[in-house]
Design an enzyme around this catalytic site. Structure first.
Site, PDB file in Angstrom:
ATOM      1  N   THR A 120       0.844  -1.208   0.000  1.00  0.00           N
ATOM      2  CA  THR A 120       0.000   0.000   0.000  1.00  0.00           C
ATOM      3  C   THR A 120       0.873   1.250   0.000  1.00  0.00           C
ATOM      4  OG1 THR A 120      -1.630  -1.173   1.326  1.00  0.00           O
ATOM      5  CG2 THR A 120      -1.835   1.210   1.266  1.00  0.00           C
ATOM      6  N   ARG A 140     -11.455  -9.824  -2.969  1.00  0.00           N
ATOM      7  CA  ARG A 140     -11.258  -9.288  -1.616  1.00  0.00           C
ATOM      8  C   ARG A 140     -11.048  -7.785  -1.679  1.00  0.00           C
ATOM      9  NH1 ARG A 140      -6.904  -6.474   1.271  1.00  0.00           N
ATOM     10  NH2 ARG A 140      -7.259  -6.813   3.484  1.00  0.00           N
ATOM     11  N   GLY A 178      -1.540  -1.296   6.381  1.00  0.00           N
ATOM     12  CA  GLY A 178      -1.333  -2.367   7.363  1.00  0.00           C
ATOM     13  C   GLY A 178      -2.393  -3.436   7.204  1.00  0.00           C
ATOM     14  N   GLU A 179      -2.802  -4.046   8.329  1.00  0.00           N
ATOM     15  CA  GLU A 179      -3.790  -5.129   8.266  1.00  0.00           C
ATOM     16  C   GLU A 179      -5.170  -4.532   7.983  1.00  0.00           C
ATOM     17  OE1 GLU A 179      -1.330  -7.822  11.441  1.00  0.00           O
ATOM     18  OE2 GLU A 179      -3.443  -7.431  11.823  1.00  0.00           O
TER      19      GLU A 179
END
Lengths: 131, 195
Positions: A1, A29, A52-53
């Site tokens: 990202t 997704r 991040g997650e």
């Protein structure tokens, strides 16, 4: 990202985020980056871009959270970033960059590193990876 | 008024063993992008144009996970997503499931400026891209050898990862590795079950 946040000389804030997502992800997704309020947010107070997650960032509506604590708790930019990264991520790992309409810049992360660069008009410039 | 300010990122979660040379490459790219944004700000470009300009540069360089150099799906293809937001009027645009648009952030900008919506995805977004005449490339353009290798490791570890953490395979016999529960970010998928 990847992401970029900017406040220009007229105090206008903007944010942009772009990603390929997760390695080995399922087809179809969707992560946090395209979700306004989660991976990206900008208003008259600040501009924020997260990484991040994705699932943790979505649950925390992380980008909007920075603007919200500035708006409702009166925190300045760095305090807002620190509070949100520390208190709002549960077990998730993430990082974010932010600017404020007052020409401030900040970043925060609870992962083991974050590729980031920051600069302001008065000459400050920092490029870093580790804490 | 406090003057202009800019920040860029290339992702969180970094391999602690990242070779120094790769770290230097990352810092050079971040510095180049900062300088690109700074000269645009000194030319009085509005913030919304500067964030798009800088993210386009980051998408075009294969170093980070976006545009060329994006992470790969389970099928070894690329599906990208992006969003952009303009603070003063809280206008925004977003796209998902992008497979042929060279710079997804510019398509998100067009969704914001040229469509009645704030989010377009998959075939609708690709049709909008064609109508808007943005630069289109084959999906292969986004796939790099590095990421093919990373995907192979992730599959062997039966894991979905957002960063370097591809769990080391247990030394137990193949069987143990094969039926180990699906993992995401190096953690059992059950951690994300609520998702």
């Amino acid at each position: 990202t990847v992401g970029c946040v900017v406040v220009d000389s007229e105090g206008r804030c903007a944010a942009a985020t772009s990603t390929g997502g997760l390695m080995n992800k399922m087809m179809g997704r969707i992560g946090d980056s395209p979700l306004i309020g989660a991976g990206t947010y900008a208003c008259d107070l600040c501009g924020v871009s997260c990484t991040g997650e994705g699932e943790a960032i979505i649950r925390a509506t992380l980008a909007r959270e920075v603007a919200a604590v500035m708006e409702y708790k009166g925190l300045n930019l760095q305090d807002a970033v620190d509070f949100v990264v520390k208190e709002k991520l549960d077990e998730g790992q993430a990082g974010l960059i932010a600017v404020s309409k007052n020409g401030e810049v900040a970043c925060g992360f609870n992962s083991n590193g974050m590729f980031r660069g920051m600069a302001t008009e008065d000459g400050y410039m920092e490029v870093g990876i580790w804490d | 008024m406090g003057g202009w300010a800019i920040a860029v990122h290339g992702g969180a979660g970094v391999d602690p063993n990242l070779p120094t040379q790769r770290q230097e490459e990352a810092k050079q790219l971040l510095t180049r992008c900062l300088n690109l944004g700074i000269s645009a700000l000194r030319s009085s470009l509005p913030a919304i144009d500067v964030v798009e300009l800088v993210v386009r540069e980051l998408e075009t360089d294969p170093l980070f996970n976006s545009g060329r150099g994006s992470a790969l799906t389970e099928n070894g293809t690329v599906e990208m997503e992006a969003s952009i937001m303009d603070g003063p009027k809280k206008r925004c645009g977003a796209v998902s499931g992008i497979t042929t648009v060279k710079n997804p952030i510019s398509l998100a900008r067009l969704v914001m400026d040229k469509s009645p919506h704030s989010y377009l995805a998959f075939s609708g977004a690709e049709a909008f891209a064609k109508k808007q005449g943005v630069e289109l490339v084959d999906n292969e353009y986004f796939v790099t050898e590095d990421n093919k290798g990373m995907l192979k490791l992730a599959k062997e570890a039966n894991s979905i990862v957002f960063d370097y953490r591809i769990p080391i395979l247990e030394t137990c016999s193949g069987a143990g590795a094969i039926d180990s529960p699906l993992q995401m970010n190096g953690l059992p998928i059950s951690v994300y079950a609520p998702e």
